[in-house]
Each structure stands twice: as C-alpha cells, then as structure tokens.
Design a protein around this motif. Structure first.
Motif, short mmCIF file in Angstrom:
data_model
loop_
_atom_site.label_atom_id
_atom_site.label_comp_id
_atom_site.label_asym_id
_atom_site.label_seq_id
_atom_site.Cartn_x
_atom_site.Cartn_y
_atom_site.Cartn_z
N ALA A 176 0.83 -1.20 0.00
CA ALA A 176 0.00 0.00 0.00
C ALA A 176 0.87 1.26 0.00
CB ALA A 176 -0.93 -0.01 1.22
N ALA A 177 1.95 1.24 0.76
CA ALA A 177 2.82 2.42 0.84
C ALA A 177 3.52 2.68 -0.48
CB ALA A 177 3.85 2.22 1.95
N ARG A 178 3.88 1.62 -1.19
CA ARG A 178 4.59 1.80 -2.46
C ARG A 178 3.71 2.45 -3.53
NH1 ARG A 178 7.86 -3.96 -2.67
NH2 ARG A 178 9.77 -3.23 -1.65
N ARG A 179 2.41 2.39 -3.33
CA ARG A 179 1.53 3.10 -4.26
C ARG A 179 1.82 4.61 -4.22
NH1 ARG A 179 -4.20 0.53 -2.21
NH2 ARG A 179 -3.78 -1.66 -2.70
N ARG A 180 2.30 5.07 -3.08
CA ARG A 180 2.53 6.50 -2.88
C ARG A 180 3.96 6.92 -3.20
NH1 ARG A 180 2.26 7.92 2.25
NH2 ARG A 180 2.37 5.85 3.16
N ILE A 181 4.78 5.95 -3.67
CA ILE A 181 6.17 6.25 -3.99
C ILE A 181 6.42 5.87 -5.45
CG2 ILE A 181 8.58 5.82 -3.40
CD1 ILE A 181 7.64 4.90 -0.64
N GLY A 182 6.58 6.85 -6.30
CA GLY A 182 6.85 6.58 -7.71
C GLY A 182 8.33 6.31 -7.90
N MET A 183 8.66 5.26 -8.66
CA MET A 183 10.05 4.88 -8.90
C MET A 183 10.35 4.94 -10.38
SD MET A 183 12.76 3.78 -7.13
CE MET A 183 14.38 3.06 -7.51
N ILE A 184 11.44 5.61 -10.75
CA ILE A 184 11.86 5.74 -12.14
C ILE A 184 13.27 5.18 -12.24
CG2 ILE A 184 12.32 7.36 -14.02
CD1 ILE A 184 10.25 9.25 -12.57
N PHE A 185 13.47 4.23 -13.16
CA PHE A 185 14.71 3.46 -13.21
C PHE A 185 15.58 3.87 -14.39
CE2 PHE A 185 11.44 0.89 -11.22
CZ PHE A 185 12.09 0.32 -10.13
N VAL A 196 8.00 7.73 -20.75
CA VAL A 196 6.93 6.80 -20.40
C VAL A 196 7.07 6.38 -18.94
CG1 VAL A 196 5.92 4.53 -20.85
CG2 VAL A 196 6.66 5.96 -22.77
N GLY A 197 8.30 6.12 -18.52
CA GLY A 197 8.54 5.75 -17.13
C GLY A 197 8.12 6.84 -16.15
N ILE A 198 8.37 8.07 -16.52
CA ILE A 198 7.97 9.21 -15.68
C ILE A 198 6.45 9.29 -15.61
CG2 ILE A 198 7.97 11.73 -15.52
CD1 ILE A 198 10.82 11.63 -16.75
N ALA A 199 5.80 9.17 -16.77
CA ALA A 199 4.33 9.22 -16.79
C ALA A 199 3.74 8.09 -15.97
CB ALA A 199 3.83 9.16 -18.24
N ARG A 200 4.31 6.89 -16.08
CA ARG A 200 3.82 5.75 -15.30
C ARG A 200 3.94 6.03 -13.81
NH1 ARG A 200 7.38 0.61 -16.00
NH2 ARG A 200 8.80 2.08 -15.02
N ALA A 201 5.06 6.57 -13.38
CA ALA A 201 5.25 6.88 -11.96
C ALA A 201 4.25 7.91 -11.49
CB ALA A 201 6.68 7.35 -11.71
N LEU A 202 3.99 8.91 -12.32
CA LEU A 202 3.05 9.96 -11.93
C LEU A 202 1.61 9.47 -11.91
CD1 LEU A 202 4.60 13.02 -13.79
CD2 LEU A 202 4.66 12.53 -11.35
N MET A 203 1.32 8.40 -12.66
CA MET A 203 -0.02 7.82 -12.61
C MET A 203 -0.36 7.29 -11.23
SD MET A 203 -2.06 8.01 -15.22
CE MET A 203 -3.22 6.69 -14.85
N GLN A 204 0.65 7.02 -10.43
CA GLN A 204 0.41 6.57 -9.05
C GLN A 204 -0.07 7.72 -8.15
OE1 GLN A 204 4.44 3.93 -9.32
NE2 GLN A 204 3.65 4.24 -7.27
N ARG A 205 0.04 8.95 -8.67
CA ARG A 205 -0.24 10.14 -7.85
C ARG A 205 0.57 10.06 -6.56
NH1 ARG A 205 -6.46 8.90 -9.04
NH2 ARG A 205 -6.39 9.33 -11.27
N PRO A 206 1.89 9.99 -6.71
CA PRO A 206 2.75 9.69 -5.56
C PRO A 206 2.96 10.88 -4.63
CG PRO A 206 4.10 10.10 -7.49
CD PRO A 206 2.66 10.14 -7.96
N ASP A 207 3.32 10.57 -3.40
CA ASP A 207 3.75 11.59 -2.44
C ASP A 207 5.24 11.84 -2.56
OD1 ASP A 207 1.16 11.73 -1.39
OD2 ASP A 207 1.54 10.12 0.03
#
Length: 271
Positions: free
Chosen positions: A76-85, A154-165
């Motif tokens: 659940a917490a990882r939903r709030r953390i966007g990761m870009i590799f 695309v990776g950035i957009a995917r991470a932002l789709m999580q609406r991260p903190d």
C-alpha cells in the motif's frame, strides 16, 4: 513529507553500504544525490521504498514508517512512492498507454488489472500525462519501438499515474545522450514544481545536478558528507565528496577520474 533517520544497510558479507543516514525533506524540491560509484547512492534510494531492506533506521513518509510495515502495508505504501529506473523497466511488448496505466495497477481489482481495464478517469489522466511529457499521439506505440528518451518519459508518466507523495529516480539519465538528459532533468524539475511532489534523484552527472536540482546531497562511504542548496556546491565540497582533484583544470575523461571531474569542466570551472 520525508524524514530518514539513522538509515543503515550492512550486507551479509559485512560490507557496510549505509552507515546511518539522516535527511529531512519538508517541501517539494528536487534533491540530487551524488558521489563516487560505491558511495551508497543507489542503496540509499532503494532502501527508502525497501527494494533493498535496511538493516536499521526509519523512513517516515508523511509520518508513516516504511521500514516497520509488513508486506501488505508495504504494498500500500509503495503506491505513494513513484520509482523511475535507469533501464526504464517497461514491458516492451505492451503499448505506451498500457505501460502508463500500469501505474494504477495497485488501485484496481486483479481481474481488471489482468485485462487492463481501467476507469475512464484513469485513461483520461494517462492521455493528459502523455501530453505533458511530450508523447501525445504515442499511446498506441509499442514500448520497444521508442527511443531511450521516449522510454524514460513513459517511465515518468507511469510513476506519476500513481499520484505519488514522493518520486525516486535511480540514474534516469545514465543511458541517455547529453541533450536528452537535459530535457529529462528539465521535465522532472518542472513536474516537481507543478505537482508539488518532492523527488530524490541518484545521479553521476554533477553538471546536471547543479543545473537542475534545488538541493544536492553528497555521499561518501555510505555517509552524507555534503547537504546544501545546489549553488553551494564548491570545489572544496567536490573534493570532500570525490577526493582530491584539481577541479579548476579541464580533464580528459577516463576510468581513473572521479565522476564529477569532467562534469565540472562543463560548468565553466576551467582555467
């Protein structure tokens, strides 16, 4: 927003990757972490979301200790953390849109996720993000048909789709050419400001860090040895982070020169 307290990592071999790291990020800003290879930068980034399990310490994201969570709580917490590799971590055979929507997989049911069926508002948000990162019209392209810079977007957009903190970026420009690297760094800085989301980026390129980050953290031997606004990164600070070097002289790049040396030449710090 984020408080890291006494974060340590010791591997079973006895190697100490982190020796007790403390930082506080209390406002939206782009924080660059620099240092030589083996300084602990990637370990630090990955301990925050427990891709690497810390040996000790706390990671408080909006007051919740990530380190203390059980497996369900961590998911659940990882939903709030966007990761870009660095290597994008896209599903190459899927479309750009499918890869971006995968940022919402933690919010939909299993059956819907398997069928890539998402609510209309998620699809609208994905189109808006693709437009924002400069990929409007690319939604049907396969990921393996894109350039490196496009894949990173695309990776950035995917991470932002999580609406991260919080956004974590692990060497996102390492595989990109200089122009594309600058474009990606500029985009990340703009998104941090627009979305009011703090970001921590592990990066080798000192020139990029100084040009685009709000704050720079320098690591050496698993410890923080520098932490200040980007404009405070002096030649003395670079020596503290990377070791003794004539930072005022241009250097030819080779394997024996610390990662920051050639970068400082590009900042105009030459004789």
């Amino acid at each position: 927003m984020l408080a890291v307290e006494g974060l340590a990592k010791v591997y079973p071999t006895g190697k100490k990757a982190l020796g007790g790291v403390d930082i506080v990020i209390d406002r939206p800003q782009l924080v660059a972490v620099i240092g030589s290879s083996g300084a602990g930068k990637s370990t630090f980034i990955r301990c925050i979301n427990r891709l690497v399990e810390p040996t000790a310490g706390r990671v408080l994201l909006n007051g919740q200790d990530i380190v203390a969570l059980d497996r369900k709580g961590l998911r659940a917490a990882r939903r709030r953390i966007g990761m870009i590799f660095q290597e994008y971590n896209l599903v190459e055979r899927l479309s750009v849109m499918q890869n971006v929507l995968s940022g919402r997989l933690g919010y939909v049911g299993l059956l819907a996720a398997l069928r890539y069926r998402f609510p209309p508002q998620d699809i609208q948000a994905a189109f808006a993000l693709l437009d924002r990162v400069g990929l409007a019209g690319y939604h049907d392209r396969r990921a393996d048909a894109l350039s490196g810079g496009q894949r990173q977007r695309v990776g950035i957009a995917r991470a932002l789709m999580q609406r991260p903190d919080l956004l974590l970026l692990d060497e996102p420009t390492a595989s990109l050419d200089p122009k594309t690297s600058r474009q990606i760094m500029r985009l990340v800085r703009e998104l941090v400001a627009e979305r009011q989301t703090p970001a921590i980026i592990n990066i080798h390129d000192v020139a990029l860090a100084r040009a685009y980050a709000d704050r720079i953290i320098g690591m050496k031997d698993g410890l923080i040895v520098f932490d200040a606004e980007a404009g405070s990164l002096t030649e003395a600070a670079l020596t503290q982070i990377y070791g003794e070097e004539d930072w005022s002289s241009p250097q030819e790049e080779d394997e024996d020169i610390p990662a920051g040396a050639a970068a400082m030449a590009s900042l105009g710090m030459t004789s």
